[in-house]
Design a protein around this motif. Structure first.
Motif, PDB file in Angstrom:
ATOM      1  N   UNK A 124       0.748  -1.191  -0.153  1.00 60.26           N
ATOM      2  CA  UNK A 124       0.078  -0.074   0.032  1.00 60.26           C
ATOM      3  C   UNK A 124       0.954   1.289   0.010  1.00 60.26           C
ATOM      4  N   UNK A 125       2.041   1.346  -0.305  1.00 60.01           N
ATOM      5  CA  UNK A 125       2.951   2.327  -0.596  1.00 60.01           C
ATOM      6  C   UNK A 125       2.749   3.288  -1.783  1.00 60.01           C
ATOM      7  N   UNK A 126       1.695   2.947  -2.354  1.00 61.77           N
ATOM      8  CA  UNK A 126       1.267   3.867  -3.576  1.00 61.77           C
ATOM      9  C   UNK A 126       1.162   5.455  -3.083  1.00 61.77           C
ATOM     10  N   UNK A 127       1.121   6.331  -4.103  1.00 64.11           N
ATOM     11  CA  UNK A 127       0.799   7.783  -3.713  1.00 64.11           C
ATOM     12  C   UNK A 127      -0.830   8.142  -4.081  1.00 64.11           C
ATOM     13  N   UNK A 128      -1.477   7.237  -4.309  1.00 63.87           N
ATOM     14  CA  UNK A 128      -3.044   7.485  -4.855  1.00 63.87           C
ATOM     15  C   UNK A 128      -3.878   8.304  -4.243  1.00 63.87           C
ATOM     16  N   UNK A 129      -3.511   8.230  -2.646  1.00 68.65           N
ATOM     17  CA  UNK A 129      -4.250   9.158  -1.730  1.00 68.65           C
ATOM     18  C   UNK A 129      -3.540  10.217  -1.045  1.00 68.65           C
ATOM     19  N   UNK A 130      -2.328  10.572  -2.040  1.00 73.63           N
ATOM     20  CA  UNK A 130      -1.375  11.667  -1.557  1.00 73.63           C
ATOM     21  C   UNK A 130      -0.626  11.077  -0.477  1.00 73.63           C
ATOM     22  N   UNK A 131       0.282  11.862   0.214  1.00 78.18           N
ATOM     23  CA  UNK A 131       1.120  11.731   1.144  1.00 78.18           C
ATOM     24  C   UNK A 131       1.229  13.051   2.179  1.00 78.18           C
ATOM     25  N   UNK A 132       1.642  12.632   3.282  1.00 79.03           N
ATOM     26  CA  UNK A 132       1.939  13.729   4.166  1.00 79.03           C
ATOM     27  C   UNK A 132       0.817  14.527   4.937  1.00 79.03           C
TER      28      UNK A 132
END
Length: 419
Positions: free
Chosen positions: A341-349
């Motif tokens: 689940x390390x994708x950026x699809x929900x943003x980050x930070x």
């Protein structure tokens, strides 16, 4: 090394990529790959009207931008191109500052996002799942007897807001108009602004009603929250949650159904293969993420990123799909992506989707896809896969329609029987 075609309409005379055009609608993955191979992890681009920006395509660089909120800030008023923006610029809805949580920074953002996270955490997830099952069953009942359907218009596009309406404590009578208005407000046509204003008015009426008679719902939790949110803040933040829940979740549902109907790895488990729905949902986030690109962040001082010199006030477009496809982090397609689940699809930070928004969206998507496959186990595409048409947007990734066929059934309670 694969290079971007030169000369063509994609690259300007000064070597910037035009971040618009047909190529972004037909095969964006190949285009992002070519951009990364030619420019590296940060590419100089032109937005509509040839306004300059930077597209972040590298996963490591994306992580840096989204975690350093001091150097790469969120307030769009920092942009150094406002003097060149025409009043009818099509991307104004993405960058025009408003008093919502979207454009707050640091402590103020933590206050607002924290309240939203607490309000969503108060949602009973078991009740939400049961509600989504009923929503899916009711929608399927509407077309089950015909043996055919468009699963975008008749299913995926309707589900998220029907679920959100329940979380907001909206009445059944108010929901259909809200669904229509939100859909129009997210479009680029002439009805978008009037529809947005109607949604804002609806949220204002809702907050006023909940102040008078609070309930067990998201607006009431925000009203009573220790952050002491004003009415305007709550209205604006409800609008953000509504928009974020609708089209990305609808596209997630539609893209997942498409994957399960077109990928041979899912064909043998389609009937009764509930375990594969979670894999398909996660794989879509890696390989066909509903939000492709996002505006953005703005440099607070001169700096360097990915080998490029970034000036104070420059805009950075978050290339979520491109970062997910970075070969340094992308999971092996053959091995599957379940559990990664390390994708950026929900943003980050701090400016990523506040917890537990991704979890709530997954409950909505997973539950409704499972119900669909349970109800219509012989679901099949009604057209060749290559005939499916993607929406004309470089920001979102979703199908215009998803025509399917199946054995006609009639509803019996929450189950179905073949004719």
């Amino acid at each position: 090394m694969t290079d971007i075609q030169r000369p063509d309409e994609l690259v300007s005379n000064d070597g910037r990529v035009r971040l618009y055009g047909q190529q972004f609608h037909t095969d964006p993955a190949s285009l992002y790959l070519a951009i990364r191979q030619h420019f590296g992890p940060v590419a100089p681009v032109l937005l509509d009207g040839d306004l300059p920006a930077w597209l972040v395509t590298g996963y490591r660089e994306m992580h840096q931008v989204t975690t350093d909120n001091v150097l790469f800030a969120r307030d769009t008023r920092r942009w150094n191109q406002w003097a060149n923006v025409p009043s009818d610029w099509p991307l104004l809805p993405y960058v025009m500052h408003n008093p919502s949580v979207m454009f707050t920074e640091l402590g103020e953002h933590q206050r607002r996002a924290g309240a939203i996270g607490d309000a969503l955490s108060a949602v009973d997830q078991f009740e939400l799942r049961a509600r989504c099952e009923k929503i899916a069953d009711r929608l399927i009942d509407g077309f089950a007897g015909t043996g055919e359907a468009d699963l975008i218009a008749q299913f995926a596009n309707q589900i998220p807001l029907l679920a959100v309406a329940k979380m907001y404590g909206l009445s059944e009578a108010e929901t259909p108009q809200l669904v229509r208005d939100v859909a129009m407000s997210l479009d680029v046509g002439p009805e978008a602004l009037p529809a947005y204003m109607r949604v804002q008015e609806a949220m204002g009426r809702l907050v006023a009603a909940k102040r008078s008679a609070p309930g067990n719902d998201v607006p009431s939790t925000l009203i009573q929250h220790k952050a002491g949110l004003s009415t305007e803040e709550i209205v604006q933040d409800l609008l953000v949650v509504t928009a974020a829940a609708q089209q990305p979740t609808a596209n997630w549902i539609g893209n997942t159904i498409r994957l399960m109907l077109t990928d041979s790895r899912f064909a043998m488990t389609l009937t009764g293969g509930r375990g594969s729905v979670g894999q398909a949902l996660n794989e879509v986030l890696w390989h066909d993420t509903p939000t492709q690109n996002f505006i953005g962040r703005f440099a607070t001082r001169d700096t360097q990123l990915g080998g490029q010199r970034i000036r104070t006030g420059d805009m950075l477009v978050l290339g979520l799909a491109a970062a997910n496809a970075d070969p340094h982090v992308r999971p092996d397609l053959a091995a599957g992506s379940l559990g990664n689940h390390a994708h950026m699809s929900f943003g980050n930070g701090e400016h990523g989707c506040p917890y537990p928004a991704p979890e709530v969206a997954e409950i909505i998507a997973r539950t409704t896809v499972e119900v669909l496959l349970d109800r219509l186990p012989d679901l099949a595409l009604a057209v060749p896969e290559e005939a499916l048409v993607w929406q004309r947007s470089m920001w979102m990734r979703g199908l215009e329609s998803l025509p399917v066929t199946f054995t006609p059934t009639y509803a019996v309670g929450t189950s179905s029987v073949a004719w």
